[in-house]
Scaffold this active site. Structure first.
Site, short mmCIF file in Angstrom:
data_model
loop_
_atom_site.label_atom_id
_atom_site.label_comp_id
_atom_site.label_asym_id
_atom_site.label_seq_id
_atom_site.Cartn_x
_atom_site.Cartn_y
_atom_site.Cartn_z
N HIS A 57 1.00 -1.27 0.40
CA HIS A 57 0.23 0.20 0.08
C HIS A 57 0.86 1.03 -0.21
O HIS A 57 -0.03 2.04 -0.39
CB HIS A 57 -0.66 0.31 1.52
CG HIS A 57 -0.57 0.62 2.35
ND1 HIS A 57 0.11 -0.58 3.38
CD2 HIS A 57 -0.23 2.03 2.87
CE1 HIS A 57 0.42 0.55 4.71
NE2 HIS A 57 0.58 1.33 4.03
N ASP A 101 -0.25 -7.51 1.37
CA ASP A 101 0.59 -6.00 1.90
C ASP A 101 2.42 -5.94 1.90
O ASP A 101 2.65 -5.01 3.01
CB ASP A 101 -0.02 -5.46 3.22
CG ASP A 101 0.28 -4.27 2.63
OD1 ASP A 101 0.49 -3.32 1.49
OD2 ASP A 101 -0.54 -3.18 3.75
N SER A 195 4.25 2.69 7.78
CA SER A 195 4.10 1.61 7.05
C SER A 195 5.21 1.09 6.20
O SER A 195 6.00 1.76 5.83
CB SER A 195 2.44 2.49 5.69
OG SER A 195 1.45 2.92 6.32
#
Length: 245
Positions: A57, A101, A195
């Site tokens: 992502h 992910d 992230s």
């Protein structure tokens, strides 16, 4: 792999909220992914001199920059600014369910390994990391969800792993899949900007990448578990990509 030249020191271990500043360069696999203007948007982990693993992502492109050897974003320490030559995203990445992910970045030129730059070990498909185990996440993400900007110095937080069953009690059964692993709800958490970065656990005295910072509470609640891509479940795909490229 997984053996920092500079030892990490983690309180309560013997996007990061309620964490602490890391010992400079004690997480030598930590990568900052930056836009060409130097804006940090995601983390990543060096798995060997040619490859970085991050979250799908994060949407890494070849015009982005991969910074290794960084601790303080405000100083011109001895960092290496590297370019991605190719980015491979898991073929089953699903932005709706946030399953799989994970992306791999092949570097255009290899990172120079040394005291401040070295790879993390990757969890094996057969490895078991039990709920309750204390692990550590690191990153330059927000230190509170409404902070005006990200911290300059690398932050870290110790977080206990949580079973997927327990995690589902927070997030609902249909959200937590077998390619995810949860950690936290114990007073600290990852937050926006972390992230793609590492969740590492110590196994046989080496630090092993167990999770990739994926998603969590929009307000970075420290009483809610954060969710990470589960590396042991994704290891097969990583090996495939590295072998073929």
């Amino acid at each position: 792999c997984g053996s920092p030249a500079i030892q990490p020191q983690v309180t309560g271990y013997a996007r990061i909220v309620n964490g602490e500043e890391a010992v400079p360069h004690s997480w030598p696999w930590q990568v900052s992914l930056q836009q060409s203007n130097g804006f940090h948007f995601c983390g990543g982990s060096l798995i060997n001199e040619n490859w970085v693993v991050t979250a799908a992502h994060c949407n890494v492109r070849t015009y982005h920059r991969v910074i290794v050897g960084e601790h303080d974003k405000a100083s011109d320490e001895n960092i290496q600014i590297l370019k991605p030559s190719m980015v491979f995203t898991h073929p089953k990445w699903d932005s709706r369910t946030i399953n799989n992910d994970i992306s791999l970045i092949k570097l255009a030129s290899p990172a120079v390994l040394g005291t401040n730059v070295s790879p993390v070990c990757l969890g094996e498909s057969s490895d078991v990391f039990a709920p309750g185990m204390k692990c550590v996440t690191s990153g330059w993400g927000l230190t509170r969800y409404n902070a005006p900007g990200t911290p300059n110095k690398l932050q870290q937080a110790a977080l206990p792993l949580m079973s997927n069953e327990e995690c589902s009690q927070t997030w609902g059964n249909n959200m937590i899949s077998d390619v995810m692993i949860c950690a936290g709800a114990a007073g600290a958490t990852s937050c926006m900007g972390d992230s793609g970065g590492p969740l590492v656990c110590q196994k046989d005295n080496v630090w092993t990448l167990v999770g990739i910072v994926s998603w969590g509470s929009s307000r970075c609640s420290v009483t809610t578990p954060a969710v990470y891509a589960r590396v042991t479940e994704l290891r097969g795909w990583v090996d495939q990509i590295l072998a073929a490229n």
